[in-house]
Design a protein around this motif. Structure first.
Motif, PDB file in Angstrom:
ATOM      1  N   ILE A  18      31.987 -38.727 -25.203  1.00 19.88           N
ATOM      2  CA  ILE A  18      32.742 -37.612 -25.791  1.00 19.88           C
ATOM      3  C   ILE A  18      32.948 -36.514 -24.760  1.00 19.88           C
ATOM      4  O   ILE A  18      34.056 -36.014 -24.565  1.00 19.88           O
ATOM      5  CB  ILE A  18      32.016 -37.048 -27.033  1.00 19.88           C
ATOM      6  CG1 ILE A  18      32.092 -38.042 -28.181  1.00 19.88           C
ATOM      7  CG2 ILE A  18      32.604 -35.699 -27.445  1.00 19.88           C
ATOM      8  CD1 ILE A  18      31.160 -37.711 -29.320  1.00 19.88           C
ATOM      9  N   LEU A  19      31.886 -36.141 -24.081  1.00 20.33           N
ATOM     10  CA  LEU A  19      31.960 -35.038 -23.126  1.00 20.33           C
ATOM     11  C   LEU A  19      32.807 -35.393 -21.904  1.00 20.33           C
ATOM     12  O   LEU A  19      33.476 -34.532 -21.337  1.00 20.33           O
ATOM     13  CB  LEU A  19      30.556 -34.603 -22.714  1.00 20.33           C
ATOM     14  CG  LEU A  19      29.733 -33.991 -23.843  1.00 20.33           C
ATOM     15  CD1 LEU A  19      28.320 -33.721 -23.392  1.00 20.33           C
ATOM     16  CD2 LEU A  19      30.387 -32.730 -24.380  1.00 20.33           C
ATOM     17  N   GLU A  20      32.798 -36.659 -21.509  1.00 23.94           N
ATOM     18  CA  GLU A  20      33.624 -37.085 -20.380  1.00 23.94           C
ATOM     19  C   GLU A  20      35.103 -37.048 -20.732  1.00 23.94           C
ATOM     20  O   GLU A  20      35.941 -36.790 -19.875  1.00 23.94           O
ATOM     21  CB  GLU A  20      33.232 -38.487 -19.924  1.00 23.94           C
ATOM     22  CG  GLU A  20      31.920 -38.533 -19.172  1.00 23.94           C
ATOM     23  CD  GLU A  20      31.482 -39.955 -18.846  1.00 23.94           C
ATOM     24  OE1 GLU A  20      32.120 -40.932 -19.297  1.00 23.94           O
ATOM     25  OE2 GLU A  20      30.475 -40.093 -18.119  1.00 23.94           O
ATOM     26  N   ASN A  21      35.440 -37.299 -21.989  1.00 24.01           N
ATOM     27  CA  ASN A  21      36.839 -37.353 -22.409  1.00 24.01           C
ATOM     28  C   ASN A  21      37.355 -36.032 -22.966  1.00 24.01           C
ATOM     29  O   ASN A  21      38.526 -35.921 -23.305  1.00 24.01           O
ATOM     30  CB  ASN A  21      37.035 -38.456 -23.450  1.00 24.01           C
ATOM     31  CG  ASN A  21      36.854 -39.828 -22.844  1.00 24.01           C
ATOM     32  OD1 ASN A  21      37.392 -40.111 -21.789  1.00 24.01           O
ATOM     33  ND2 ASN A  21      36.072 -40.659 -23.495  1.00 24.01           N
ATOM     34  N   LEU A  22      36.512 -35.045 -23.054  1.00 30.19           N
ATOM     35  CA  LEU A  22      36.879 -33.745 -23.603  1.00 30.19           C
ATOM     36  C   LEU A  22      37.077 -32.770 -22.454  1.00 30.19           C
ATOM     37  O   LEU A  22      36.204 -32.623 -21.603  1.00 30.19           O
ATOM     38  CB  LEU A  22      35.751 -33.245 -24.519  1.00 30.19           C
ATOM     39  CG  LEU A  22      35.941 -31.890 -25.143  1.00 30.19           C
ATOM     40  CD1 LEU A  22      37.010 -31.965 -26.225  1.00 30.19           C
ATOM     41  CD2 LEU A  22      34.627 -31.424 -25.753  1.00 30.19           C
ATOM     42  N   ASP A  23      38.210 -32.111 -22.410  1.00 37.48           N
ATOM     43  CA  ASP A  23      38.445 -31.110 -21.380  1.00 37.48           C
ATOM     44  C   ASP A  23      38.044 -29.745 -21.939  1.00 37.48           C
ATOM     45  O   ASP A  23      38.847 -29.052 -22.572  1.00 37.48           O
ATOM     46  CB  ASP A  23      39.900 -31.120 -20.929  1.00 37.48           C
ATOM     47  CG  ASP A  23      40.117 -30.291 -19.674  1.00 37.48           C
ATOM     48  OD1 ASP A  23      39.247 -29.448 -19.342  1.00 37.48           O
ATOM     49  OD2 ASP A  23      41.153 -30.492 -19.016  1.00 37.48           O
ATOM     50  N   ALA A  24      36.785 -29.388 -21.720  1.00 38.63           N
ATOM     51  CA  ALA A  24      36.243 -28.144 -22.256  1.00 38.63           C
ATOM     52  C   ALA A  24      36.969 -26.936 -21.684  1.00 38.63           C
ATOM     53  O   ALA A  24      37.106 -25.910 -22.356  1.00 38.63           O
ATOM     54  CB  ALA A  24      34.748 -28.056 -21.966  1.00 38.63           C
ATOM     55  N   ASN A  25      37.462 -27.055 -20.455  1.00 40.01           N
ATOM     56  CA  ASN A  25      38.168 -25.941 -19.836  1.00 40.01           C
ATOM     57  C   ASN A  25      39.433 -25.586 -20.607  1.00 40.01           C
ATOM     58  O   ASN A  25      39.755 -24.414 -20.779  1.00 40.01           O
ATOM     59  CB  ASN A  25      38.493 -26.272 -18.374  1.00 40.01           C
ATOM     60  CG  ASN A  25      38.673 -25.034 -17.546  1.00 40.01           C
ATOM     61  OD1 ASN A  25      38.120 -23.980 -17.855  1.00 40.01           O
ATOM     62  ND2 ASN A  25      39.463 -25.145 -16.501  1.00 40.01           N
ATOM     63  N   ILE A  26      40.146 -26.592 -21.098  1.00 35.74           N
ATOM     64  CA  ILE A  26      41.342 -26.338 -21.904  1.00 35.74           C
ATOM     65  C   ILE A  26      40.959 -25.632 -23.202  1.00 35.74           C
ATOM     66  O   ILE A  26      41.625 -24.686 -23.624  1.00 35.74           O
ATOM     67  CB  ILE A  26      42.107 -27.651 -22.194  1.00 35.74           C
ATOM     68  CG1 ILE A  26      42.773 -28.154 -20.919  1.00 35.74           C
ATOM     69  CG2 ILE A  26      43.144 -27.450 -23.288  1.00 35.74           C
ATOM     70  CD1 ILE A  26      43.453 -29.494 -21.046  1.00 35.74           C
ATOM     71  N   LEU A  59      39.648 -14.716 -14.962  1.00 39.87           N
ATOM     72  CA  LEU A  59      38.364 -15.070 -15.547  1.00 39.87           C
ATOM     73  C   LEU A  59      38.162 -16.576 -15.473  1.00 39.87           C
ATOM     74  O   LEU A  59      39.039 -17.353 -15.857  1.00 39.87           O
ATOM     75  CB  LEU A  59      38.328 -14.617 -17.009  1.00 39.87           C
ATOM     76  CG  LEU A  59      37.026 -14.775 -17.770  1.00 39.87           C
ATOM     77  CD1 LEU A  59      35.942 -13.875 -17.173  1.00 39.87           C
ATOM     78  CD2 LEU A  59      37.227 -14.411 -19.230  1.00 39.87           C
ATOM     79  N   GLU A  60      37.020 -16.970 -14.968  1.00 42.96           N
ATOM     80  CA  GLU A  60      36.663 -18.381 -14.907  1.00 42.96           C
ATOM     81  C   GLU A  60      35.575 -18.651 -15.933  1.00 42.96           C
ATOM     82  O   GLU A  60      34.615 -17.887 -16.051  1.00 42.96           O
ATOM     83  CB  GLU A  60      36.148 -18.733 -13.507  1.00 42.96           C
ATOM     84  CG  GLU A  60      35.762 -20.173 -13.357  1.00 42.96           C
ATOM     85  CD  GLU A  60      35.222 -20.477 -11.968  1.00 42.96           C
ATOM     86  OE1 GLU A  60      34.370 -21.383 -11.867  1.00 42.96           O
ATOM     87  OE2 GLU A  60      35.627 -19.814 -11.007  1.00 42.96           O
ATOM     88  N   ALA A  61      35.746 -19.710 -16.686  1.00 40.82           N
ATOM     89  CA  ALA A  61      34.739 -20.108 -17.664  1.00 40.82           C
ATOM     90  C   ALA A  61      34.139 -21.428 -17.201  1.00 40.82           C
ATOM     91  O   ALA A  61      34.830 -22.434 -17.091  1.00 40.82           O
ATOM     92  CB  ALA A  61      35.368 -20.255 -19.041  1.00 40.82           C
ATOM     93  N   GLU A  62      32.848 -21.397 -16.919  1.00 42.30           N
ATOM     94  CA  GLU A  62      32.159 -22.578 -16.405  1.00 42.30           C
ATOM     95  C   GLU A  62      31.263 -23.153 -17.503  1.00 42.30           C
ATOM     96  O   GLU A  62      30.388 -22.449 -18.021  1.00 42.30           O
ATOM     97  CB  GLU A  62      31.322 -22.173 -15.195  1.00 42.30           C
ATOM     98  CG  GLU A  62      30.539 -23.290 -14.577  1.00 42.30           C
ATOM     99  CD  GLU A  62      29.705 -22.784 -13.406  1.00 42.30           C
ATOM    100  OE1 GLU A  62      28.482 -23.065 -13.411  1.00 42.30           O
ATOM    101  OE2 GLU A  62      30.258 -22.103 -12.522  1.00 42.30           O
ATOM    102  N   LEU A  63      31.488 -24.409 -17.854  1.00 48.01           N
ATOM    103  CA  LEU A  63      30.668 -25.059 -18.876  1.00 48.01           C
ATOM    104  C   LEU A  63      29.248 -25.215 -18.347  1.00 48.01           C
ATOM    105  O   LEU A  63      29.039 -25.833 -17.303  1.00 48.01           O
ATOM    106  CB  LEU A  63      31.258 -26.423 -19.241  1.00 48.01           C
ATOM    107  CG  LEU A  63      30.528 -27.211 -20.321  1.00 48.01           C
ATOM    108  CD1 LEU A  63      30.606 -26.487 -21.663  1.00 48.01           C
ATOM    109  CD2 LEU A  63      31.120 -28.608 -20.441  1.00 48.01           C
ATOM    110  N   VAL A  64      28.267 -24.633 -19.064  1.00 48.83           N
ATOM    111  CA  VAL A  64      26.875 -24.708 -18.611  1.00 48.83           C
ATOM    112  C   VAL A  64      26.022 -25.603 -19.505  1.00 48.83           C
ATOM    113  O   VAL A  64      25.000 -26.116 -19.065  1.00 48.83           O
ATOM    114  CB  VAL A  64      26.228 -23.305 -18.472  1.00 48.83           C
ATOM    115  CG1 VAL A  64      26.868 -22.537 -17.336  1.00 48.83           C
ATOM    116  CG2 VAL A  64      26.293 -22.524 -19.753  1.00 48.83           C
TER     117      VAL A  64
END
Length: 131
Positions: A18-26, A59-64
């Motif tokens: 799921i996480l590999e196929n999800l573009d959290a940045n979008i 602004l940059e949002a970095e998935l942590v």
């Protein structure tokens, strides 16, 4: 007592997929755009109320971190982002510096529909416009 071992369970493989196929940045960029880079009705850690906080456009949002939650009635995906502002002055591009201005947690249902948000902002940051 039944012993259940999750170490090699399919759930971990499913979560990874799921996480590999999800573009959290979008997802986070859409959320910021929909709110016009503003947070309304924010209470800080000292219980001070801010009517509106305007976030910088650079602004940059970095998935942590990411997690999946399950209750008896629903399942949800939680994504935690570190918010990093670019403090570059347009006239002095060599003076680029970045600063972490806070964190944003976004919660989505199993259909990736928005459920909730949680902001933790550094209200002392000069990169935030507070009114």
């Amino acid at each position: 007592m039944t012993r259940l071992e999750l170490k090699n369970h399919q759930v971990w493989q499913d979560l990874t997929e799921i996480l590999e196929n999800l573009d959290a940045n979008i997802l986070v960029q859409e959320h910021l755009n929909q709110g016009d880079y503003k947070v309304c009705g924010y209470w800080d850690e000292q219980d001070e109320y801010c009517e509106t906080i305007t976030l910088p456009r650079l602004l940059e949002a970095e998935l942590v971190s990411s997690s999946i939650g399950v209750t008896h009635q629903e399942r949800f995906l939680q994504l935690k982002f570190s918010l990093i502002a670019d403090g570059a002055d347009a006239t002095q591009a060599q003076n680029n510096h970045t600063q972490k201005i806070g964190e944003l947690v976004l919660v989505y249902d199993e259909n990736i529909e928005f459920l909730d948000e949680n902001w933790l902002l550094d209200v002392d940051s000069p990169m935030l416009e507070i009114s």
